[in-house]
Design an enzyme around this catalytic site. Structure first.
Site, PDB file in Angstrom:
ATOM      1  N   GLU A 119     110.379 121.939 142.723  1.00  0.00           N
ATOM      2  CA  GLU A 119     110.762 121.319 144.658  1.00  0.00           C
ATOM      3  C   GLU A 119     112.114 121.082 144.675  1.00  0.00           C
ATOM      4  OE1 GLU A 119     109.224 117.409 144.043  1.00  0.00           O
ATOM      5  OE2 GLU A 119     107.774 117.787 142.915  1.00  0.00           O
TER       6      GLU A 119
ATOM      7  N   GLU B  34     105.587 112.995 138.112  1.00  0.00           N
ATOM      8  CA  GLU B  34     106.427 112.017 137.606  1.00  0.00           C
ATOM      9  C   GLU B  34     106.032 111.046 136.327  1.00  0.00           C
ATOM     10  OE1 GLU B  34     107.598 110.546 141.004  1.00  0.00           O
ATOM     11  OE2 GLU B  34     108.440 112.473 142.162  1.00  0.00           O
TER      12      GLU B  34
END
Length: 1124
Positions: A1000, A899
């Site tokens: 994910e 991220e």
């Protein structure tokens, strides 16, 4: 809701299906009542409903069909009257609704409706089924939810409401509303009522049936089970107690025998188990057990209860699950399996296994069987009863070894026995009748407990529940709490489980959380499941700052009821593609629009005439836009912009695509975010975002879905800094036709995921085997479909069975994150990751590693955040070296720094080069692994910080610094996905030439049919795109996912509609074909990439030969030669 826990739902096994119900699916109570006098079913066409069918002799409801007007019924805060052909039908009621029925009018609140007191006709402990036929009338709304509810009034003046069932009712016909309920204690007053639609919508009620459903019970005198009580006249099972040996029973792939005192007991069978009973031995698979064909003794539409007494024997395992299952075989050779019930059985006593089932259609063959324990464990079956409601009347006497799953596992939950069974966790606890000079009183009962001298956040009130909690059972927790002291008015109060495993590992499981105040009591609610049987379990409350006391009025933990069967939301297909924004083209000026805030709206010309690309992809050919646009000036707040009320035009559970052209004024000096937003009552909903840094027109694309009814919905465009002018053109909001998109994706999938194959067959005599029959079956698709797993998951046999059968890749949820492997400096924990690695290796599961670092500061452990720059650099190097040296070559992928578009912890402290250096060092230490970037909201258009364009620039920047970026990770935590928006992002990222993985993926909806549709969108888009090389789900099992309402499998192992959709897609993407070898000895087909078996059947020689082969990706036809 202080007394909610005195009620429990009784939910039938099976799934309520949609109109496109596949053969073999299960529906509960196809008829209004199984005890109807003449067995007729109200028609779902426009025919008149036959009132005489809906009143069984045991109906709790008086005047159930309104033949006596409104006698015994009472409108609640509204008006009501009975309607019939004799009285005439009022205006607004559809002419398709015939017969006698009640109409409830002048409703000003959703809860207003028709009620009846049933106190004297129901009793605690009995299960009641509810079946009502309902409709609606009124202007402006074609469909609305109608709900059945119980109002429960207690002697202490407290009131609870118990939801029974809900259906989407229409104006054109009566719909069936179903549910069931059971009262564990008897309130002072019980009121049944029908409610639900928005104010102004009339409720129509044709009939209501509430009838008792007798449960399967067993006479169990003293320590020995009394077999003579367990054969009711209507038992479907023949030779139910094995008094006739194994007559009518058949061991399935194993051996079986009957054990009795005459035959003697094996050494492996506990002396506490008395015969006769069946013993199933030599089991090499979990599904092997004892079966009986019951086809001719069951019928579609009837509800059957199941009650069996079972145990286990064998060395090395004290407890194992035993399950009752139906195998349903259909005429076209398809087979489905229906799980009826499951129990954790022991070696010391027989346990009661219960369940319920109903067949909506009749298969060709129905087989009942017992299965479940691991191979090598014997199943013991004492007796089996399968009967229709009302046929099995047993008496159950208490026996300590038979656990009541509905009982509270917390002892002294309301402090009626003082502080017995309770203790302080790092602090003191006090019993109170009141506090603060009488200002704080218990919400219910006489007492409450409070903490004292809390010095840590984790200090609180606790109770050990070790001996009362079972593995693989879902539990619900309800706690009534508040806080007091230290000038803290609001704080998070959490319920946590401390679990110690058999090998002395410790786990902390958060099970519930609520924002508590010092003003009033609030209720916390949560759910949990333990995958294995621990050595110790303690439940405790924690959370507020030190010095602030936790007050607890009651804490109840019970076996969670199964969710009621889901139904697909009713939607109007004709609305697909219809723009719900009025005057979207601005041909009528600003009519229909209003300024949100004190800004000014005017109309300009010169906007694009073409529709934005993502909208074109969904809508196809459309009339050009007008070129007009709204100009917003004098903006003094970021939220100011053009707005429109769309409340009446939004349907619940429909996915809407948002599209517009937007532009900003030219004087701004920094990038501006523009957002299409919705105000849904007091909630903000994101409809799409884009970042603009010039004076050009930009496409904004997003989506939304509303799942709870709202009183007001507005759409507005906002975002730029105050003073920045905003321009909006062609704003469109339209429901998406996903089925049309799927047809296109199937064509794309066939092009990129399949290959032409020619099988060449030769024989020893060089003669081609012309005419020989071949049958080809794909055993596995080679495309990576994986899932997140956690260490505790692999202790659950049911989880493991589903995982290894349906996934070929895995990623660890937390076990390799730095905060997990080194929570404190120098204190390493690799055991959990090692256990998972060994498990996956034993199952030939490929692995992704997640993640070496995480750039978001809130995820970095405190000791790392406290390091100086030099010490942090050393710690980073040690982390890389320690992790990648230990696991070199074990993982195919590494997520290097998670991220980076949403955090900058390491870059802020160690400089911009640190990110590229992480990649370089990782490649040096583990050169065979592909190194990934990984981020979220790339694909959904709702986050201007992580648009595809920004992600591309981020990757290019890393590569320019020498970072060996080898793959693009899109997390895929997405709501209400729209295919063209997802595909647009994939197309943009594909220009980098790197493999793209959804790393994910999860979707979320309270309705599992809608969740299934969302999942299908994402899986089809991924599988049809040539740049996507793998999909990882971020879990699939309820209570073990990071998002609520995202699971495919319910907590206790039932596959829901989303799970069924996943399995159906996996099956669709396996190739099967058959035919005959041609004159040249060839057989040709086109199939998905992956592993295959071919069965060659020689009719002349009466033999079969099986060969295997692999179809790898490739453009040219694959030629494979077999010598047979």
């Amino acid at each position: 809701m202080g007394r909610f826990l005195n009620c429990c739902f009784t939910i039938p096994v099976g799934n309520q299906t949609s109109d496109s119900q596949p053969q073999g699916s299960i529906d509960f109570m196809e008829k209004p009542s199984s005890s109807n006098a003449n067995g007729k079913t109200p028609s779902e066409s426009n025919e008149e409903l036959n009132d005489t069918t809906s009143r069984p002799a045991t109906n709790v409801i008086l005047n159930h069909d309104f033949s006596g007007g409104l006698d015994s019924w009472h409108p609640n805060g509204c008006d009501g009257f009975a309607v019939s052909s004799e009285s005439g039908y009022p205006q607004g009621v559809s002419t398709s609704l015939h017969g006698c029925f009640a109409k409830v009018t002048n409703r000003n609140e959703c809860w207003q409706g028709l009620e009846q007191h049933i106190t004297n006709r129901v009793s605690a402990g009995s299960t009641y089924t509810v079946c009502a036929w309902v409709g609606i009338s009124g202007s402006g709304q074609a469909v609305a939810d109608v709900q059945a509810t119980l109002k429960l009034e207690y002697q202490d003046s407290s009131v609870d409401y118990l939801f029974i069932g809900r259906t989407s009712a229409s104006m054109e016909r009566f719909e069936k509303l179903e549910g069931s309920f059971c009262l564990s204690t008897m309130p002072h007053r019980v009121t049944f009522y029908i409610e639900g639609p928005p104010p102004g919508i009339d409720i129509l009620i044709k009939s209501v049936v509430v009838s008792a459903l007798d449960s399967c019970q067993y006479d169990n005198s003293n320590e020995e089970l009394n077999d003579t009580t367990s054969r009711p006249a209507t038992n479907v099972i023949l030779n139910h107690d094995f008094s006739g040996g194994l007559d009518s029973w058949h061991p399935n792939g194993c051996d079986g025998s009957v054990v009795s005192s005459d035959s003697g007991y094996s050494q492996r069978i506990s002396a506490s188990l008395n015969g006769p009973f069946a013993r199933v031995t030599n089991r090499s698979e979990c599904w092997q057990g004892l079966e009986q064909d019951i086809t001719n003794r069951v019928s579609a539409g009837s509800t059957y209860t199941v009650c069996a007494w079972v145990g286990i024997s064998g060395s090395g395992q004290v407890v194992a699950d035993v399950q009752a299952t139906l195998k349903l075989e259909y005429q076209h050779s398809s087979v489905s399996y229906l799980s009826i019930g499951r129990i954790s059985a022991s070696m010391e006593c027989f346990e009661k296994l219960e369940g319920i089932f109903c067949l909506s259609t009749m298969p060709q063959r129905v087989i009942f069987y017992m299965e479940g324990p691991p191979p090598g464990i014997d199943i013991l079956v004492k007796s089996v009863v399968v009967s229709c409601p009302g046929s099995s009347q047993y008496v159950t006497q208490s026996k300590s070894s038979l656990c009541d799953e509905d009982s509270d596992i917390v002892q002294n939950p309301r402090f009626d026995d003082g502080l017995n069974n309770w203790s302080g966790r790092g602090c003191k606890i006090v019993l109170n009748e009141s506090m603060a000079g009488g200002k704080i009183l218990p919400q219910t009962g006489k007492y409450f407990a409070s903490t004292a001298n809390r010095t840590q956040n984790w200090n609180g009130i606790q109770q050990e529940i070790t001996s009362r909690v079972q593995k693989k059972l879902a539990y619900e927790i309800f706690a009534t709490v508040r806080i007091f002291g230290n000038n803290v008015s609001s704080a998070d109060v959490r319920a946590t489980l401390w679990v110690q495993t058999a090998d002395l590992r410790e786990q902390y499981i958060g099970v519930a959380s609520v924002q508590a105040t010092d003003k009033d009591w609030v209720q916390s609610h949560g759910k949990f499941l333990l995958n294995s049987l621990p050595s110790r379990v303690i439940i405790y409350l924690e959370g507020p700052p030190p010095g602030t006391d936790i007050l607890l009025n009651n804490l109840v933990v019970k076996h969670a009821p199964k969710a009621p069967p889901a139904s697909r939301p009713a939607t109007q297909i004709s609305l697909f593609g219809f723009n719900i924004v009025a005057n979207s083209n601005l041909t009528q000026g600003t009519n229909g629009w209003f300024p949100l805030g004190n800004c000014n709206l005017s109309i300009g010309n010169g906007a694009p005439h073409i529709h934005p690309p993502m909208a074109q992809e969904s809508l196809g050919p459309k009339e050009p836009l007008s070129g007009c646009y709204i100009v917003v000036t004098n903006r003094t707040q970021t939220w100011m912009g053009p707005a429109q009320t769309i409340t009446e035009r939004v349907q619940l559970f429909l996915t809407y695509q948002v599209s517009a052209w937007v532009r900003i004024g030219s004087w701004t000096t920094r990038p501006q975010s523009v957002n299409v937003a919705l105000g849904v009552d007091s909630q903000w909903v994101n409809g799409g975002q884009v970042e603009i840094n010039d004076d050009k027109w930009h496409e904004i694309g997003g989506s939304f879905r509303i799942e709870n009814r709202a009183t007001k919905i507005i759409v507005y465009v906002q975002g730029p800094d105050p003073g920045v002018d905003l321009m909006v053109a062609g704003l469109q909001i339209f429901p998406v036709d996903r089925s049309a998109r799927f047809k296109h994706l199937k064509t794309q999938t066939d092009k990129i995921r399949k290959r032409d194959v020619m099988l060449k067959f030769t024989t020893s005599d060089s003669c081609p085997p012309f005419g020989t029959f071949v049958k080809i079956r794909q055993t596995q698709n080679s495309f990576p479909f994986g899932s997140c797993v956690s260490r505790t998951n692999i202790d659950n046999e049911d989880f493991v069975n589903f995982f290894v059968k349906n996934f070929n890749w895995a990623v660890f949820g937390n076990e390799l994150k730095w905060y997990w492997t080194e929570p404190n400096k120098g204190n390493f924990n690799y055991k959990d990751a090692d256990d998972l690695l060994n498990f996956c290796s034993s199952q030939n599961i490929q692995l992704r590693e997640h993640c070496i670092f995480w750039e978001v500061e809130s995820t970095v452990q405190s000791w790392v955040r406290a390091l100086t720059k030099n010490d942090l650099m050393t710690a980073v190097q040690n982390r890389l070296t320690g992790l990648l040296t230990r696991y070199k070559g074990k993982f195919k992928h590494h997520d290097v720094n998670n991220e980076m578009l949403h955090g900058s912890f390491y870059q802020d402290r160690l400089g911009k080069d640190i990110r590229a250096n992480m990649f370089k060092i990782a490649h040096q230490l583990d050169p065979s692994a592909t190194l990934f970037v990984n981020d979220y909201h790339i694909e959904d258009g709702c986050d201007s910080h992580s648009s595809p364009e920004k992600y591309i620039q981020h990757i290019l920047d890393l590569q320019e610094q020498g970072a060996p970026v080898g793959g693009i990770g899109i997390q895929g935590h997405i709501d209400h996905p729209v295919g063209p928006i997802v595909c647009s992002a994939l197309n943009k990222l594909a220009i980098l030439g790197l493999p793209i993985w959804f790393t994910e993926l999860d979707v979320s909806s309270t309705n599992e049919y809608v969740r299934a549709d969302d999942l299908e969108v994402m899986l089809r888009e991924a599988f049809a795109h040539p740049a996507v090389e793998g999909v990882m789900l971020w879990g699939f099992w309820e209570l073990f996912m990071s998002r609520d309402n995202g699971h495919l499998v319910n907590a206790e192992g039932d596959v829901n509609e989303a799970g069924k959709k996943y399995l159906a897609l996996k099956e669709e993407w396996l190739s099967k074909c058959h035919g005959h070898i041609d004159e040249q000895g060839h057989f040709e087909f086109r199939g998905f990439h992956g592993s295959y078996e071919v069965e060659i059947v020689s009719i002349l020689q009466d033999e079969k030969v099986t060969k295997t082969f692999v179809v790898d990706p490739g453009e040219d036809p694959l030629v494979i030669t077999f010598n047979i």
